[in-house]
Scaffold this active site. Structure first.
Site: not given
Length: 363
Positions: A161, A186, A313
């Site tokens: 992230s 991700d 996530h």
């Protein structure tokens, strides 16, 4: 929300009710088998199920890295004794311990360094709210310099992230000659930019106060932010701090006060990722996260993509990614070199057993 308003946990209540029902059945046996309430197997109490885990179960040691000519001290967790360094950068609001489960496997054939970024975990800096991508990149370079001097070993950057954005920007600067690979978990520019409009609402909707660490761990699992209990047990404690005035735990990182830096994390990210001349792997939780540039780049073979579904996530903290890294034997068959490690990380995971190398299949 005050800690006294926290929702009571139903699991313990159910356990008590089951025990009472069993005692009642023993005193007064039911006339018919159909009139009794089936008993369920005993479950762990909430207190035991969500008790924190020590980082020592996954990493070998922790260190404070002091940056010369400043008061900045960065905390790192380390594991492994040989091979290239897999340098891990966590997402916003997480900590280096979010890579604990992955580390337990990677350290068998490589060294792992998981860093608490500025404003996170046990790291202490002069300006905790400066989360600009430029500052975060400089922090990474400073830590690498302090740890390895002018001759760093082969390094594979892994970022999740926000940390994935930092990893891409570090790679794009081409200031790390020993950089051997890039793994981004991700995060893609299109999806990330579109989500920024909802971030403040998302942050404010979280539970803000926790009476105990166990309740915070439980909330993170039941709320879906972390779906693996062991990962939550080891990583959540370092994302919180105790507030003496409120007599409860609150979040360590004040992400809601760093909004001015969010766009800078993701603008131009796809082009920077594609332009990096090193082996690249993009781990995604779903194909819907790809934007146009990455779709074209993937079709042209500019990077390897692996989709690990049903993980959410935070892929690197889920059991799916833990299994993805579970075939050390497959790594052994592809040499002890950095290239072998990259190939090992790039192999798509196709089931519950050992990884199988299946070319560009991103099942």
């Amino acid at each position: 929300m005050e800690s006294s308003n926290l929702t009571s946990l139903p699991e313990e209540t159910l356990d008590v009710e089951d025990e009472q029902q069993q005692q009642e059945n023993q005193k007064n046996p039911p006339v018919s088998a159909f009139s009794s309430v089936p008993t369920r197997p005993p479950t762990k109490s909430s207190l035991k199920k969500y008790v924190p885990l020590e980082w020592t179960e996954f990493f070998d040691k922790e260190e404070d890295v002091c940056i010369p000519d400043s008061d900045d001290v960065f905390h790192v967790y380390m594991a492994g004794t040989e091979g290239p360094v897999v340098f891990c950068l966590h997402g916003g609001g997480y900590s280096g311990l979010s890579f604990a489960l992955s580390t337990s496997k990677i350290k068998e054939k490589a060294r792992v360094v998981a860093m608490d970024l500025r404003g996170h975990g046990k790291t202490s800096t002069e300006n905790e709210l400066d989360l600009s991508v430029e500052t975060l990149c400089n922090d990474v370079f400073a830590v690498l310099k302090a740890m390895y001097g002018d001759s760093p070993p082969a390094i594979v950057l892994v970022g999740h992230s926000m940390g994935g954005s930092v990893a891409v920007h570090v790679a794009a600067k081409k200031a790390l000659p020993s950089l051997a690979g890039l793994v981004v978990v991700d995060v893609v520019e299109g999806t990330a930019m579109a989500s920024l409009a909802h971030m403040q609402k998302l942050l404010s909707s979280r539970m803000q106060h926790f009476s105990t660490m166990e309740k915070a761990i439980e909330w993170s699992v039941r709320g879906g932010s972390l779906r693996n209990i062991d990962s939550a047990r080891v990583s959540v404690p370092t994302t919180l701090k105790y507030d003496d005035s409120k007599k409860c735990y609150v979040y360590r990182t004040r992400l809601e006060e760093t909004e001015q830096y969010w766009r800078g994390w993701y603008e131009g990210l796809s082009d920077k990722f594609l332009s990096s001349p090193i082996p690249k792997l993009l781990l995604l939780a779903g194909t819907d996260r790809l934007d146009r540039s990455l779709t074209i780049g993937q079709m042209q073979g500019k990077f390897q993509m692996v989709v690990i579904r049903h993980t959410g996530h935070a892929i690197q903290v889920r059991i799916g990614y833990h299994k993805f890294l579970d075939s050390v034997d497959q790594y052994n068959r592809n040499s002890e070199s950095v290239a072998g490690l990259i190939k090992y990380l790039k192999a798509p995971y196709t089931g519950d057993g050992p990884m199988k190398f299946t070319g560009n299949d991103s099942h």
